[in-house]
Design a protein around this motif. Sequence first.
Motif, short mmCIF file in Angstrom:
data_model
loop_
_atom_site.label_atom_id
_atom_site.label_comp_id
_atom_site.label_asym_id
_atom_site.label_seq_id
_atom_site.Cartn_x
_atom_site.Cartn_y
_atom_site.Cartn_z
N GLY A 85 4.90 12.92 48.49
CA GLY A 85 4.19 11.95 47.66
C GLY A 85 4.17 12.30 46.18
N ALA A 86 4.15 13.60 45.83
CA ALA A 86 4.09 13.98 44.42
C ALA A 86 5.30 13.50 43.63
CB ALA A 86 3.92 15.50 44.30
N PRO A 87 6.55 13.70 44.10
CA PRO A 87 7.68 13.17 43.34
C PRO A 87 7.65 11.64 43.23
CG PRO A 87 8.42 14.83 44.90
CD PRO A 87 7.00 14.53 45.23
N VAL A 88 7.24 10.96 44.30
CA VAL A 88 7.17 9.50 44.26
C VAL A 88 6.14 9.04 43.23
CG1 VAL A 88 6.66 7.43 45.60
CG2 VAL A 88 7.95 9.29 46.64
N ILE A 103 4.58 -3.87 41.52
CA ILE A 103 5.42 -4.13 42.69
C ILE A 103 5.56 -2.88 43.55
CG2 ILE A 103 7.73 -4.83 43.44
CD1 ILE A 103 7.97 -6.45 40.89
N LEU A 104 5.73 -1.73 42.89
CA LEU A 104 5.88 -0.48 43.65
C LEU A 104 4.59 -0.10 44.36
CD1 LEU A 104 8.00 1.59 41.11
CD2 LEU A 104 8.78 0.40 43.16
N ILE A 105 3.46 -0.32 43.71
CA ILE A 105 2.18 -0.04 44.38
C ILE A 105 2.01 -0.93 45.60
CG2 ILE A 105 -0.33 -0.15 44.10
CD1 ILE A 105 0.05 0.62 41.19
N ALA A 106 2.42 -2.19 45.47
CA ALA A 106 2.35 -3.10 46.63
C ALA A 106 3.26 -2.61 47.75
CB ALA A 106 2.74 -4.51 46.20
N LEU A 107 4.43 -2.10 47.42
CA LEU A 107 5.34 -1.58 48.44
C LEU A 107 4.75 -0.36 49.12
CD1 LEU A 107 8.80 -1.95 46.65
CD2 LEU A 107 7.84 -3.39 48.46
N VAL A 108 4.04 0.47 48.36
CA VAL A 108 3.38 1.64 48.97
C VAL A 108 2.31 1.20 49.95
CG1 VAL A 108 1.94 3.65 48.48
CG2 VAL A 108 3.89 3.15 47.02
N VAL A 160 2.16 11.26 61.55
CA VAL A 160 1.02 11.38 60.65
C VAL A 160 1.48 11.35 59.19
CG1 VAL A 160 -0.39 12.59 62.35
CG2 VAL A 160 1.05 13.91 60.78
N VAL A 161 2.64 11.92 58.90
CA VAL A 161 3.14 11.87 57.52
C VAL A 161 3.40 10.42 57.12
CG1 VAL A 161 5.07 12.47 56.02
CG2 VAL A 161 4.07 14.20 57.50
N TYR A 162 4.00 9.65 58.01
CA TYR A 162 4.25 8.24 57.70
C TYR A 162 2.95 7.46 57.55
CZ TYR A 162 5.38 3.34 58.47
OH TYR A 162 5.46 1.98 58.36
N ASN A 163 1.98 7.70 58.42
CA ASN A 163 0.75 6.92 58.42
C ASN A 163 -0.15 7.25 57.24
OD1 ASN A 163 1.14 5.30 60.73
ND2 ASN A 163 0.59 7.00 62.08
N TYR A 164 -0.16 8.51 56.79
CA TYR A 164 -1.11 8.92 55.76
C TYR A 164 -0.46 9.16 54.40
CZ TYR A 164 -4.28 9.59 59.68
OH TYR A 164 -5.06 9.38 60.78
N LEU A 165 0.84 8.99 54.27
CA LEU A 165 1.50 9.22 53.00
C LEU A 165 0.97 8.33 51.87
CD1 LEU A 165 3.68 10.77 51.46
CD2 LEU A 165 5.35 9.06 52.22
N LEU A 167 -1.98 7.38 51.30
CA LEU A 167 -3.25 7.93 50.84
C LEU A 167 -3.05 9.12 49.92
CD1 LEU A 167 -5.32 7.79 54.15
CD2 LEU A 167 -5.29 6.15 52.27
N MET A 168 -1.87 9.71 49.91
CA MET A 168 -1.55 10.78 48.98
C MET A 168 -0.90 10.24 47.71
SD MET A 168 -1.58 14.08 48.35
CE MET A 168 -1.76 14.93 49.93
N VAL A 169 -0.06 9.22 47.87
CA VAL A 169 0.69 8.70 46.72
C VAL A 169 -0.24 8.03 45.72
CG1 VAL A 169 2.45 7.04 46.00
CG2 VAL A 169 2.82 8.45 48.03
N LEU A 170 -1.16 7.21 46.18
CA LEU A 170 -1.99 6.42 45.26
C LEU A 170 -2.89 7.29 44.37
CD1 LEU A 170 -2.94 3.41 47.55
CD2 LEU A 170 -1.21 3.52 45.77
N PRO A 171 -3.65 8.28 44.89
CA PRO A 171 -4.44 9.12 43.97
C PRO A 171 -3.58 9.93 43.01
CG PRO A 171 -5.22 9.35 46.24
CD PRO A 171 -3.93 8.61 46.30
#
Length: 309
Positions: A85-88, A103-108, A160-165, A167-171
Amino acid sequence: MPRSKSAGAYLAVPAWAWLAVFFVAPVAMVVWFSFGYKPGIFGTHANDILSLDRYFEAMSPTFFATFTNTLWVGIIGTVLCFLIGAPVAYWMAFKVKPERRGILIALVLVPFWTNFLVRTIGWQVILSPEGWMSGLLQSVGIIDGPLELLYTRTAVVIGVVYNYLPLMVLPLFVAFDRVGPALREASKDLGAGRVSTFFRVTLPLSQPGVVAGVLLVFIPLMGDYITATVLGGAKGNMVGQLVASQFQTAQNWALGSAMAVLLMLVITLTIAVAAVIVWLVSLPFRMANRLELDPAPAATAKERVEVAA
């Protein structure tokens, strides 16, 4: 002025009431049930006799092994979410034009538009020995037989990485975006490279977002039982499954409550230990980067006489 303060306090009443009704009260009930016992075959709980027996019963070898597996999945999943998530988030905050970030936030957020269980079942289809991924890997010669990944701990980590990723990218995105380009450019003007700028400027200033992302991922991940049930089977058993089985199948609310309380305590202890470790590891870097100003030299007797004159 006192009226404005009292008005602000009244505005916070709905939030406090919501937390009290939907968080404090349920947690208090779980703690209360954990001191009880199962009264019979058809009973769920009773608290006429209070004891710590359910806690000793919960700390059985089976529970300890399951909790060790849960802690391993939680730590590995959180670390992977941060590394991915950090590089993204960095790319979204600094490399993408502002008009395209929405648009990218919506895709996330797209995965959250689908039910959690449906998304997890989708990974069950992908990772199954008869799924398209197994056929693709066999067709290109990477594996010789069907993909043996479903119902393993690795499959749980992938889920779990797919489901919770998100929640890491947005903050992280919000934290990186607040740093701004001016500080990064100033760091580069002073001779720092991109890597040094990231670790000495961007990442320290983004610490609140990192902490928020880690907590948002680690805490719900430790209590997740849907992903473990769908993708892990017996090899991916987690504590959430044991707690759910005690409430839904065994109808032993006292033992399930004791397991839930132990899970909450260990999550809190793990977070505290991790915070101490991070503080100790970062201490030498903070000491090395600390700016110390020399105190002003004391005026000599001659200077004091001249000033007085």
